[in-house]
Design a protein around this motif. Structure first.
Motif, PDB file in Angstrom:
ATOM      1  N   GLU A 119      -7.821  -0.119  -9.229  1.00  0.00           N
ATOM      2  CA  GLU A 119      -9.068  -0.364  -8.495  1.00  0.00           C
ATOM      3  C   GLU A 119     -10.263  -0.243  -9.438  1.00  0.00           C
ATOM      4  N   ARG A 166      -1.060   6.720   5.685  1.00  0.00           N
ATOM      5  CA  ARG A 166      -1.773   6.463   6.940  1.00  0.00           C
ATOM      6  C   ARG A 166      -1.571   5.014   7.377  1.00  0.00           C
ATOM      7  N   ARG A 167      -1.688   4.084   6.432  1.00  0.00           N
ATOM      8  CA  ARG A 167      -1.516   2.660   6.795  1.00  0.00           C
ATOM      9  C   ARG A 167      -0.098   2.422   7.308  1.00  0.00           C
ATOM     10  N   ALA A 206     -10.689   8.103   0.452  1.00  0.00           N
ATOM     11  CA  ALA A 206     -11.990   7.542   0.095  1.00  0.00           C
ATOM     12  C   ALA A 206     -13.102   8.450   0.611  1.00  0.00           C
ATOM     13  N   SER A 220       0.830  -1.205   0.000  1.00  0.00           N
ATOM     14  CA  SER A 220       0.000   0.000   0.000  1.00  0.00           C
ATOM     15  C   SER A 220       0.860   1.249   0.000  1.00  0.00           C
ATOM     16  N   ALA A 221       0.405   2.229  -0.783  1.00  0.00           N
ATOM     17  CA  ALA A 221       1.105   3.514  -0.807  1.00  0.00           C
ATOM     18  C   ALA A 221       0.543   4.456   0.245  1.00  0.00           C
ATOM     19  N   SER A 222      -0.482   4.022   0.954  1.00  0.00           N
ATOM     20  CA  SER A 222      -1.151   4.931   1.892  1.00  0.00           C
ATOM     21  C   SER A 222      -0.238   5.273   3.068  1.00  0.00           C
ATOM     22  N   ILE A 224     -10.714  12.009   8.107  1.00  0.00           N
ATOM     23  CA  ILE A 224     -11.260  12.234   9.464  1.00  0.00           C
ATOM     24  C   ILE A 224     -10.169  12.646  10.441  1.00  0.00           C
ATOM     25  N   GLN A 225      -8.926  12.250  10.140  1.00  0.00           N
ATOM     26  CA  GLN A 225      -7.814  12.486  11.065  1.00  0.00           C
ATOM     27  C   GLN A 225      -7.305  13.916  11.015  1.00  0.00           C
ATOM     28  N   ASP A 255      -8.034  -2.005   1.464  1.00  0.00           N
ATOM     29  CA  ASP A 255      -8.766  -1.060   0.625  1.00  0.00           C
ATOM     30  C   ASP A 255      -9.891  -0.444   1.447  1.00  0.00           C
ATOM     31  N   THR A 256      -9.939   0.878   1.418  1.00  0.00           N
ATOM     32  CA  THR A 256     -10.964   1.593   2.190  1.00  0.00           C
ATOM     33  C   THR A 256     -11.963   2.233   1.233  1.00  0.00           C
ATOM     34  N   TYR A 263     -12.728  12.676   2.167  1.00  0.00           N
ATOM     35  CA  TYR A 263     -12.408  13.371   3.412  1.00  0.00           C
ATOM     36  C   TYR A 263     -11.389  12.590   4.230  1.00  0.00           C
ATOM     37  N   VAL A 304     -11.396   3.982   9.705  1.00  0.00           N
ATOM     38  CA  VAL A 304     -11.745   5.083   8.791  1.00  0.00           C
ATOM     39  C   VAL A 304     -10.467   5.634   8.163  1.00  0.00           C
ATOM     40  N   LYS A 316      -4.838  -6.336  -4.581  1.00  0.00           N
ATOM     41  CA  LYS A 316      -3.664  -5.465  -4.373  1.00  0.00           C
ATOM     42  C   LYS A 316      -2.505  -6.296  -3.811  1.00  0.00           C
ATOM     43  N   LYS A 355     -11.674   7.237  -4.009  1.00  0.00           N
ATOM     44  CA  LYS A 355     -11.015   8.542  -3.954  1.00  0.00           C
ATOM     45  C   LYS A 355     -11.555   9.415  -5.081  1.00  0.00           C
TER      46      LYS A 355
END
Ligand SMILES: Cc1cn([C@H]2C[C@H](O)[C@@H](COP(=O)(O)OP(=O)(O)OP(=O)(O)O)O2)c(=O)[nH]c1=O
Length: 631
Positions: free
Chosen positions: A44, A23-24, A173, A19-21, A178-179, A88-89, A176, A196, A65, A100
């Motif tokens: 995706e 956050r993850r 996704a 994952s490129a995220s 949330i963090q 995946d979110t 927004y 989230v 993925k 996204k």
């Protein structure tokens, strides 16, 4: 659920986050998981209408993925990871799946649908256990999803657009985050907040606990108050899995006489060699009959304490060419290997057994044989052989590292202590004898060859018609560039002592266009003309002052639009992660005046010489890539 032991199960494994995220990555790093990041190339684009429920779409996408990365690493890099994690979110509202946003209008559409309503955020997660059997990738897939309900306040048009213009929605996704600013839009959250943000950590740990600690057949209630589980070997005390153990294996607890109990220390049962390790999920009774968890040897620290022994076992087996003999003649008994290599039978047997335990060899009733990865990487003549680097590590780096303490105290290199001669110049040191020079070139070649594809493809370089690889040594990267860009004119510029010795390393098959080799010293001589200058593992050899000399020389011959490509282990700005890179920086301390640097440090150096648009790509392989353009 005890978190540490669960995550500790992954310590000895090569874990990859597909994952490129960011956050993850952060969520998993924060809990101390060690992993490589290899972003997935899976698009995706699964047909949403073919899924009965939104979460099924998220789970399938997560799985695809992760599978894409597992396959790519297995085939392309010949490096099969132990575990690949994909996620995946998605946001689901009114039976619709939101991913996204593609642009600001799309973000507007999404956020206005969410305004004033409750919606669900689903993250699908796939945990793929990989193994390689006779070159085939085998996978065992575990997947799950987590749902969190989020309610937005009524959003005014003005607020909505202000939020969209902040840029925050674009890579998230539902549009927004949330963090961050998006938190201001949220009235309530029911469920796991981190779900989230992109990764349901709690559910993930529970899943790992299910996988690695399935409910024991003889559960806790069978254990009397005055009994404790016994352990046998030092190895079994660690909470890391041994290489050969199956990930679903559960080791049950056995009883031990309470008189041998010592609650604050691990307990060894020397009489019973078949007894098994303590398991932190099984409560122990102490002298007062109160429940207390077992003190355990921390597997990470034990691994580190043992690390040098494992390295040396690999070095010695490589030096004795054990892997070469076993490739051609295996399976062989210890006595036959000892006869081949001229060593003692008892010593050889212990070395071979250690190599089996380290996953380098296999042992059957016929004798010892190579694993697939030993055949690929450890024999001396294979295309992807690391033999050269291993011998260099044993003969050159090992003596230097034994002086690490002095290097840290003095802040300088230790060549004089390790080799009894004062270091004049890094490369003069390497090239003072033919043997040392060839060993060093073989070492550099093996790493360059294994990383060349990832370096050459990190960015689209088709705009550059000519390239000069400064310090390009045997031309491993240069040959790869020509494979990918057949019309590119590629020159390798290196010291005369190097260029005189390159023939052994040239590929047998000729490339579309030959690589040109030119000799010279990039600090002293004129540089050949090129649109792109490559510095692969060069800047880390030098202190900033010398780098400025080199970059200003390149800048002087570089026309606007031309560029520099660096291949280095790029550290994160806080210098907290990637132990390989941070240990490499110690490696530079013991033998050079250079160091490994962070992305910001490379950017700062390059920008001072008129290079802009600095892009950094973390490849997931040993070397990362930095590209910049002369303004
Ligand atoms: C709803 C929400 C999503 N997100 C993020 C989490 C995910 O990174 C992203 C959803 O996109 P994903 O496709 O799940 O992930 P990604 O594209 O970031 O990374 P990769 O595909 O390489 O794994 O949205 C937040 O950061 N905060 C939020 O509040």
């Amino acid at each position: 659920m005890a978190l540490n032991p669960v995550l500790g199960k992954l310590v000895s494994k090569r874990v990859v986050l597909a994952s490129a995220s960011p956050r993850r990555q952060e969520i998993l790093t924060n809990v101390g998981l060690r992993f490589e990041v290899v972003p997935s190339w899976f698009k995706e684009t699964l047909e949403k209408s073919s899924f009965a429920a939104p979460y099924e779409y998220a789970v399938e996408t997560a799985k695809q993925k992760a599978l894409e990365v597992a396959n790519r690493m297995h085939v392309k890099h010949l490096r099969t990871p132990d575990i690949v994690i994909g996620a995946d979110t998605i946001v689901s509202v009114d039976e619709q799946i939101l991913e996204k946003p593609v642009d600001k209008q799309d973000a507007y559409r999404m956020l206005s649908r969410l305004s004033g309503k409750e919606h669900s955020v689903f993250t699908g997660v796939a945990i793929i256990h990989c193994s390689s059997k006779g070159n085939q990738l085998e996978t065992e897939i575990t997947d799950f999803y987590e749902e969190t309900k989020v309610k937005f306040s009524d959003l005014s048009e003005e607020l909505l657009w202000e939020y969209i213009h902040s840029g925050e929605p674009m890579d998230k996704a539902g549009g927004y985050g949330i963090q961050a600013l998006g938190g201001m839009l949220v009235e309530y959250v029911h469920g796991d907040f981190l779900n989230v943000v992109g990764f349901p950590l709690n559910h993930f740990c529970k899943k790992l606990a299910e996988l690695y600690y399935p409910p024991p057949k003889h559960t806790v209630q069978h254990i009397k108050h005055d009994s404790i589980p016994s352990v046998d070997t030092f190895e079994n005390l660690s909470d890391g899995e041994s290489e050969s153990s199956n990930f679903t294996e559960h080791k049950g607890a056995k009883k031990l006489n309470s008189s041998s109990m010592c609650p604050s220390r691990p307990v060894y049962n020397c009489e019973n060699s078949s007894s098994v390790r303590t398991d932190s999920m099984v409560p122990l009774g102490n002298q007062n009959g109160a429940s207390e968890s077992a003190a355990k040897l921390p597997s990470k620290i034990v691994d580190l304490m043992d690390g040098f022994k494992a390295s040396k076992a690999l070095f010695v087996a490589s030096k004795l060419k054990v892997f070469d003999y076993l490739k051609t003649k295996g399976p062989l008994k210890a006595v036959d290997v000892a006869n081949e290599v001229g060593t003692s039978v008892c010593g050889t047997e212990r070395l071979l057994d250690a190599c089996v335990a380290l996953g380098l060899l296999e042992k059957t009733s016929q004798g010892y044989s190579n694993t697939d990865s030993a055949n690929t990487y450890l024999t001396s003549d294979g295309e992807y052989s690391l033999h050269g680097y291993i011998i260099h590590s044993n003969d050159h780096l090992w003596p230097l590292f034994t002086n690490l303490e002095s290097a840290v105290r003095e802040g300088s290199r230790q060549n004089h202590r390790a080799f009894g001669r004062k270091a004049e110049d890094l490369f003069k040191d390497y090239y003072h004898s033919q043997e040392v020079k060839q060993r060093f070139m073989a070492a550099m070649h093996s790493i360059a060859h294994l990383t060349a594809r990832d370096v050459a493809t990190a960015f689209d370089l088709s705009q550059f018609k000519s390239t000069c690889d400064l310090g390009g040594c045997t031309g491993a990267l240069a040959h790869e560039l020509i494979q990918i860009y057949p019309n590119m004119k590629v020159t390798v510029f290196d010291l005369p002592e190097v260029i005189a010795n390159i023939s052994y390393f040239q590929p047998s098959e000729q490339c579309a266009a030959p690589v040109t080799f030119l000799s010279g010293d990039f600090f002293k001589d004129n540089l050949p003309e090129a649109d792109l200058y490559i510095l692969s593992r060069i800047l880390h050899d030098w202190p900033d002052e010398r780098i400025h000399v080199l970059l200003s020389k390149i800048s002087a011959v570089c026309k606007p639009g031309c560029g520099i490509l660096l291949a280095e282990m790029v550290l994160d700005d806080e210098k907290k992660s990637r132990s390989t890179a941070l240990l490499q920086s110690l490696n530079m301390l013991v033998q050079t005046e250079g160091k490994e640097r962070s992305g910001s440090e490379y950017r700062g150096l390059l920008e001072q010489h008129g290079f802009a648009n600095v892009k950094i790509k973390l490849t997931g392989n040993l070397l990362d890539v930095v590209l910049c353009i002369k303004t």
